[in-house]
Design a protein around this motif. Structure first.
Motif: not given
Length: 401
Positions: A387-394
């Motif tokens: 439903x939600x998948x919070x990510x950050x990218x390098x």
């Protein structure tokens, strides 16, 4: 032939229990250990969790029919069937032949420039954001744009289309509600009233609705509308779920992302492995009309047989070390994530192109995915997705996100 299958105690092996839904793979492992087919009386379902057994059921369409329903429930509120997945030969074959030309290799290749341009734009937007919900920014956007290219339909928004697609499967689950049924009707109403008139010339939607597909094989009226609806809606939830599951898998297995970045030639195989590892549709159902058997176990007439695709794709008898993501896995393509035999997914070439194109663009731009918050699974009992998948990218270029 054995007279009886293993019968689970009530609540013991309920596939829709909160525990099984929350963490399905230990449940699937246990199910396979109990035999080729397991009867769960609480739900009155016969569950098939092994790869060889799943292939057998999916291949023998005369014994395990689709025309009596391919979901847990067959809701009375929907009077029209989805012609591709809810029919058996000869009707199924006639419907499929009418739309198959739009899914040949050459036909799908004509969509490649648009799909790759969409993948590049989505990947670039993701790295520029730096931190984002991968469901909204990636998993919903890619299939929305691809299905517009394929069908000619431009929905009100990617979120609306995702909600409609979600309701299509959830309305036929044990926990399905009238709200889900209402959303499906909203989608069909929009399709007939706004979507069709706005379609451009020479698109798949026009071919189906105006001409009845190749050779005019589709009957005028609801069969044409429901054929288009099934292609359109099914292509959203499945690919979107797969993309979200893929990003989560690479968060958990950064070594596999590193390998993919260093070996882009592995991307086609990685797509197959991601389908195996993160199978979107957990199960499809078949019904029996006569007494039959699965690997020597007798199954009665009128049985509801659940083919657990996600379980079959983690069967250690077929896939060694099945709970490990391995983008080099030699037999990854033997998965059944897209079905098998007669009802193998019509849109599989486009789904593969979408995922491969997006992986290609992301490997060029992203050095690593990291968690940026709590990921929440969807309450869907059919499609395993986020439903939600919070990510950050390098970023791969070393620039700050």
């Amino acid at each position: 032939m054995v007279d009886l299958a293993f019968t689970a105690e009530p609540t013991d092996l309920d596939p829709y229990s909160p525990q099984a839904q929350r963490d399905p793979h230990p449940y699937y492992d246990r199910l396979r250990e109990l035999g080729p087919v397991v009867h769960v009386p609480e739900r009155d379902v016969w569950l098939v969790a092994g790869h060889a057994e799943a292939v057998r059921v999916l291949r023998h369409h005369a014994e395990f029919v689709s025309g009596d329903g391919v979901t847990f429930d067959v809701p009375t509120t929907r009077t029209e069937r989805y012609p591709l997945i809810e029919n058996d030969p000869p009707v199924h074959d006639r419907v499929r032949r009418a739309v198959q030309p739009s899914f040949t290799r050459n036909a799908i290749e004509r969509l490649r420039p648009g799909v790759e341009a969409a993948a590049a734009a989505i990947a670039q937007d993701a790295v520029e954001r730096g931190e984002f919900d991968a469901v909204q920014v990636v998993a919903q956007e890619m299939p929305d744009r691809a299905m517009t290219l394929l069908t000619g339909l431009t929905p009100p928004s990617a979120q609306t289309l995702a909600d409609w697609s979600d309701a299509t499967s959830r309305g036929e689950e044990p926990s399905g509600t009238q709200e889900h049924a209402a959303q499906v009707m909203e989608a069909l109403t929009w399709l007939a009233g706004e979507g069709l008139p706005a379609m451009p010339a020479h698109c798949l939607g026009r071919s189906i609705v105006d001409d009845g597909g190749a050779g005019g094989g589709l009957e005028e009226g609801s069969q044409r509308l429901m054929t288009l609806a099934s292609i359109w809606l099914a292509g959203i939830d499945s690919t979107g779920a797969l993309l979200g599951n893929a990003i989560d898998a690479f968060v958990e297995a950064p070594d596999q992302w590193d390998l993919l970045r260093s070996r882009p030639d592995l991307i086609p195989n990685a797509v197959e492995e991601l389908m195996r590892f993160g199978t979107p549709f957990q199960a499809f159902f078949r019904r029996t009309r006569a007494v039959t058997e699965i690997e020597g176990v007798e199954v009665p007439a009128g049985a509801r047989v659940g083919v657990l695709l996600a379980a079959a794709n983690r069967d250690p008898r077929r896939f060694p070390d099945p709970h490990r993501l391995d983008v080099t896995r030699e037999n990854a393509r033997q998965h059944v994530a897209l079905g098998h035999a007669l009802h193998v997914c019509l849109g599989s070439p486009l789904a593969r192109m979408e995922v491969a194109s997006l992986l290609t663009e992301l490997t060029r731009r992203v050095a690593r995915f990291e968690r940026a918050g709590e990921a929440l699974r969807s309450p869907s009992q059919t499609v395993r997705k986020f439903a939600t998948l919070p990510v950050r990218v390098v970023r791969a270029d070393g620039a700050p996100a």
